[in-house]
Design a protein around this motif. Structure first.
Motif, short mmCIF file in Angstrom:
data_model
loop_
_atom_site.label_atom_id
_atom_site.label_comp_id
_atom_site.label_asym_id
_atom_site.label_seq_id
_atom_site.Cartn_x
_atom_site.Cartn_y
_atom_site.Cartn_z
N ARG A 106 31.41 9.05 -2.33
CA ARG A 106 30.05 9.03 -2.89
C ARG A 106 29.15 8.06 -2.13
N LEU A 107 29.71 6.92 -1.75
CA LEU A 107 28.94 5.92 -1.01
C LEU A 107 28.54 6.45 0.37
N LEU A 108 29.50 6.98 1.11
CA LEU A 108 29.24 7.42 2.48
C LEU A 108 28.30 8.61 2.54
N THR A 109 28.26 9.41 1.47
CA THR A 109 27.35 10.57 1.44
C THR A 109 25.90 10.14 1.67
N HIS A 110 25.54 8.96 1.16
CA HIS A 110 24.16 8.49 1.28
C HIS A 110 23.78 8.15 2.73
N TYR A 111 24.77 8.00 3.60
CA TYR A 111 24.50 7.64 4.99
C TYR A 111 24.54 8.85 5.92
N ILE A 112 24.70 10.03 5.37
CA ILE A 112 24.75 11.26 6.17
C ILE A 112 23.44 12.03 5.98
N HIS A 113 22.70 12.21 7.07
CA HIS A 113 21.49 13.04 7.04
C HIS A 113 21.89 14.42 7.56
N ALA A 114 21.83 15.41 6.68
CA ALA A 114 22.34 16.73 7.01
C ALA A 114 21.26 17.79 6.83
N GLY A 115 21.17 18.71 7.78
CA GLY A 115 20.15 19.75 7.69
C GLY A 115 20.38 20.85 8.70
N ALA A 116 19.32 21.61 8.97
CA ALA A 116 19.42 22.73 9.89
C ALA A 116 18.03 23.18 10.32
N VAL A 117 17.99 23.88 11.45
CA VAL A 117 16.79 24.61 11.85
C VAL A 117 17.08 26.08 11.55
N LEU A 118 16.19 26.72 10.78
CA LEU A 118 16.40 28.09 10.30
C LEU A 118 15.28 29.00 10.77
#
Length: 271
Positions: A106-118
């Motif tokens: 749960r802690l590390l999730t906040h440090y991951i910027h995740a996305g995509a170009v669609l």
């Protein structure tokens, strides 16, 4: 998707099969074998996992009557989830206890910027989509930049398009789908001041998760195990008063019990 280590060998991950691939008896045997070999098991799965698969996981845990199986459900998109799993695998090779490693998710999730170009957001239900953006999805040649974690963002790709990114040094993992774009390498990586770009295979679930196969998925990550370790060990640890495992945060991932200190603060806040 199980990403290779960025630097040094780390413990492998076990890929659990769903109810469409094996019987309940086989699932029980598979989980028992993992428990016998490792002592504790942290199951990381997506919030987009089919309900039947999630129910199978809960059934296996219940039948085995084991508090040594943690179920960690995540809203991260497929590539971001793969990053999180690799980070937990890295931490599992350190001196951190099973409870701390599991709750570190749960802690590390906040440090991951995740996305995509669609190429379209017509079928995207992971972030709020305005009627204007939805309408533009039907126009040929349009592309959209989307971030779902740590906060939802959506922009139409253009000269002024900007996505808020991490305020700390990261690397960028990029997985190419059926879309041609240089925006990530030419604009996003520079705007986010990433320290490097690494290519990966597109996860099998990405097209379904994003609502289109014409995409390029990306996620930031902290490659240095010492940084991950420092993040986790800088957080206060507690002992779960139910199962006795060490943990960080407000809830034990293994037995789902809220720590007494957090429970008292929640009641005080409510009153």
């Amino acid at each position: 998707m199980m990403l290779p280590s960025a630097d040094q060998p780390i413990p492998p991950a076990a890929l659990l099969r769903g109810p469409d691939q094996q019987s309940l008896e086989q699932s029980l045997g598979e989980m028992q074998a993992l428990l016998d070999q490792h002592g504790h098991v942290v199951v990381v799965y997506s919030s987009a996992t089919p309900p039947a698969t999630e129910q199978r996981l809960r059934s296996v845990r219940s039948i085995l009557e084991s508090d040594r199986v943690a179920l960690l459900k995540s809203d991260l998109p497929p590539l971001g989830l793969a990053v999180l799993i690799r980070q937990l695998r890295q931490l599992s090779a350190t001196d951190l206890s099973a409870g701390v490693v599991a709750s570190a998710g749960r802690l590390l999730t906040h440090y991951i910027h995740a996305g995509a170009v669609l190429n379209t957001v017509a079928k995207l239900d992971r972030v709020p989509v305005s009627l204007k953006s939805h309408a533009k999805s039907w126009m040929p040649g349009k592309q959209f930049g989307v971030v779902t974690n740590p906060a939802p963002q959506l922009v139409e790709i253009g000269p002024e398009a900007r996505l808020a990114g991490p305020e700390f040094g990261t690397w960028l993992l990029v997985a190419q789908g059926q879309l041609q774009t240089d925006w990530i390498g030419s604009t996003l990586a520079s705007a986010w001041s990433v320290q490097g770009v690494v290519e990966a295979e597109l996860p099998a679930e990405s097209a379904r998760w994003w609502g289109t196969g014409k995409l390029v998925e990306f996620a930031t990550f902290l490659p240095d195990l010492s940084v991950l370790y420092q993040l986790v060990t800088s957080v206060r640890r507690d002992l779960c008063h139910w199962c006795g495992l060490e943990l960080i945060g407000d809830r034990c991932v293994f037995c789902s019990v809220t720590t007494p200190g957090h429970a008292r603060r929640d009641r005080a806040a409510a009153s």
